[in-house]
Design a protein around this motif. Structure first.
Motif, PDB file in Angstrom:
ATOM      1  N   UNK A   9       0.828  -1.202   0.000  1.00 48.27           N
ATOM      2  CA  UNK A   9       0.000   0.000   0.000  1.00 48.27           C
ATOM      3  C   UNK A   9       0.864   1.254   0.000  1.00 48.27           C
ATOM      4  N   UNK A  10       1.900   1.267   0.801  1.00 48.65           N
ATOM      5  CA  UNK A  10       2.821   2.408   0.840  1.00 48.65           C
ATOM      6  C   UNK A  10       3.526   2.580  -0.506  1.00 48.65           C
ATOM      7  N   UNK A  11       3.962   1.470  -1.084  1.00 51.30           N
ATOM      8  CA  UNK A  11       4.599   1.514  -2.396  1.00 51.30           C
ATOM      9  C   UNK A  11       3.637   2.071  -3.437  1.00 51.30           C
ATOM     10  N   UNK A  12       2.382   1.648  -3.410  1.00 51.94           N
ATOM     11  CA  UNK A  12       1.375   2.131  -4.348  1.00 51.94           C
ATOM     12  C   UNK A  12       1.131   3.630  -4.183  1.00 51.94           C
ATOM     13  N   UNK A  13       1.100   4.116  -2.963  1.00 53.76           N
ATOM     14  CA  UNK A  13       0.892   5.548  -2.710  1.00 53.76           C
ATOM     15  C   UNK A  13       2.061   6.354  -3.267  1.00 53.76           C
ATOM     16  N   UNK A  14       3.293   5.908  -3.028  1.00 49.29           N
ATOM     17  CA  UNK A  14       4.461   6.605  -3.569  1.00 49.29           C
ATOM     18  C   UNK A  14       4.470   6.578  -5.095  1.00 49.29           C
ATOM     19  N   UNK A  15       4.118   5.449  -5.688  1.00 52.84           N
ATOM     20  CA  UNK A  15       4.064   5.343  -7.130  1.00 52.84           C
ATOM     21  C   UNK A  15       3.016   6.280  -7.717  1.00 52.84           C
ATOM     22  N   UNK A  16       1.860   6.342  -7.099  1.00 46.22           N
ATOM     23  CA  UNK A  16       0.790   7.224  -7.552  1.00 46.22           C
ATOM     24  C   UNK A  16       1.219   8.694  -7.455  1.00 46.22           C
ATOM     25  N   UNK A  17       1.850   9.070  -6.350  1.00 42.19           N
ATOM     26  CA  UNK A  17       2.351  10.430  -6.173  1.00 42.19           C
ATOM     27  C   UNK A  17       3.387  10.762  -7.251  1.00 42.19           C
ATOM     28  N   UNK A  18       4.315   9.849  -7.518  1.00 45.68           N
ATOM     29  CA  UNK A  18       5.340  10.049  -8.541  1.00 45.68           C
ATOM     30  C   UNK A  18       4.700  10.227  -9.917  1.00 45.68           C
ATOM     31  N   UNK A  19       3.723   9.407 -10.238  1.00 47.24           N
ATOM     32  CA  UNK A  19       3.067   9.488 -11.545  1.00 47.24           C
ATOM     33  C   UNK A  19       2.342  10.819 -11.723  1.00 47.24           C
ATOM     34  N   UNK A  20       1.656  11.282 -10.699  1.00 45.66           N
ATOM     35  CA  UNK A  20       0.938  12.555 -10.778  1.00 45.66           C
ATOM     36  C   UNK A  20       1.922  13.714 -10.959  1.00 45.66           C
ATOM     37  N   UNK A  21       3.005  13.716 -10.208  1.00 44.68           N
ATOM     38  CA  UNK A  21       4.008  14.783 -10.333  1.00 44.68           C
ATOM     39  C   UNK A  21       4.638  14.766 -11.726  1.00 44.68           C
ATOM     40  N   UNK A  22       4.937  13.600 -12.216  1.00 41.73           N
ATOM     41  CA  UNK A  22       5.540  13.488 -13.547  1.00 41.73           C
ATOM     42  C   UNK A  22       4.591  14.010 -14.626  1.00 41.73           C
TER      43      UNK A  22
END
Length: 125
Positions: A9-22
Motif C-alpha cells: 500500500x505504501x509503495x502504491x501511494x508513492x508510485x501514484x504520487x510520482x506518476x501525478x508529479x511526472x
C-alpha cells in the motif's frame, strides 16, 4: 502478512504520487499552458538530433537543428522553423518573428535561422 500489505500500500501511494508529479511537469503540458496564456516558451533538449518546440502568442512552432563546424568547434549552424498550424499565425507581425529569431539566437548564436512556408514568404515582403 499485514506488514506486507502495508508495504504494498505504501509503495502504491508513492508510485501514484510520482506518476501525478511526472504528468504535471511534462514539457508538452508546459507548452500547452504557455500557448493558452500567449507566452513565449522554448522547449529544447541538449541533444542536437532532436527537434525543439516553441510557442509565442498562441502559435506553436517546431524547429530542426543542424550541426556543423564553426571556427574550432562543432555547433548548431542552421535551424529550420515552421508553424505547426498556419491558422494560428493570424495577427502576428514581422516583429514577432524577429523576436522569436532573437530568442533562438540567444541559445544558438552561430545558427542561421531559416523559416519555412508560409512565414518565409511573409518575411520576404
Amino acid at each position: 502478512m499485514i506488514w506486507l500489505l502495508r508495504f504494498v500500500l505504501l509503495f502504491f501511494i508513492f508510485f501514484l504520487f510520482y506518476a501525478v508529479v511526472k504528468i504535471l511537469f511534462t514539457s508538452s503540458r508546459k507548452l500547452e499552458s504557455a500557448r493558452k496564456h500567449n507566452r513565449f516558451l522554448l522547449i529544447d533538449n541538449d541533444d542536437v538530433r532532436k527537434n525543439f518546440m516553441l510557442t509565442y502568442k498562441g502559435a506553436v512552432f517546431a524547429g530542426e537543428k543542424y550541426i556543423g563546424s564553426t571556427d574550432n568547434t562543432f555547433d548548431v549552424i542552421s535551424i529550420s522553423i515552421w508553424p505547426e498550424n498556419s491558422a494560428t499565425l493570424k495577427g502576428m507581425v514581422k516583429d514577432d518573428f524577429f523576436y522569436i529569431d532573437k530568442k533562438i539566437l540567444e541559445n544558438y548564436p552561430n545558427a542561421e535561422i531559416n523559416w519555412k512556408s508560409p512565414v518565409k514568404e511573409f518575411l520576404q515582403h
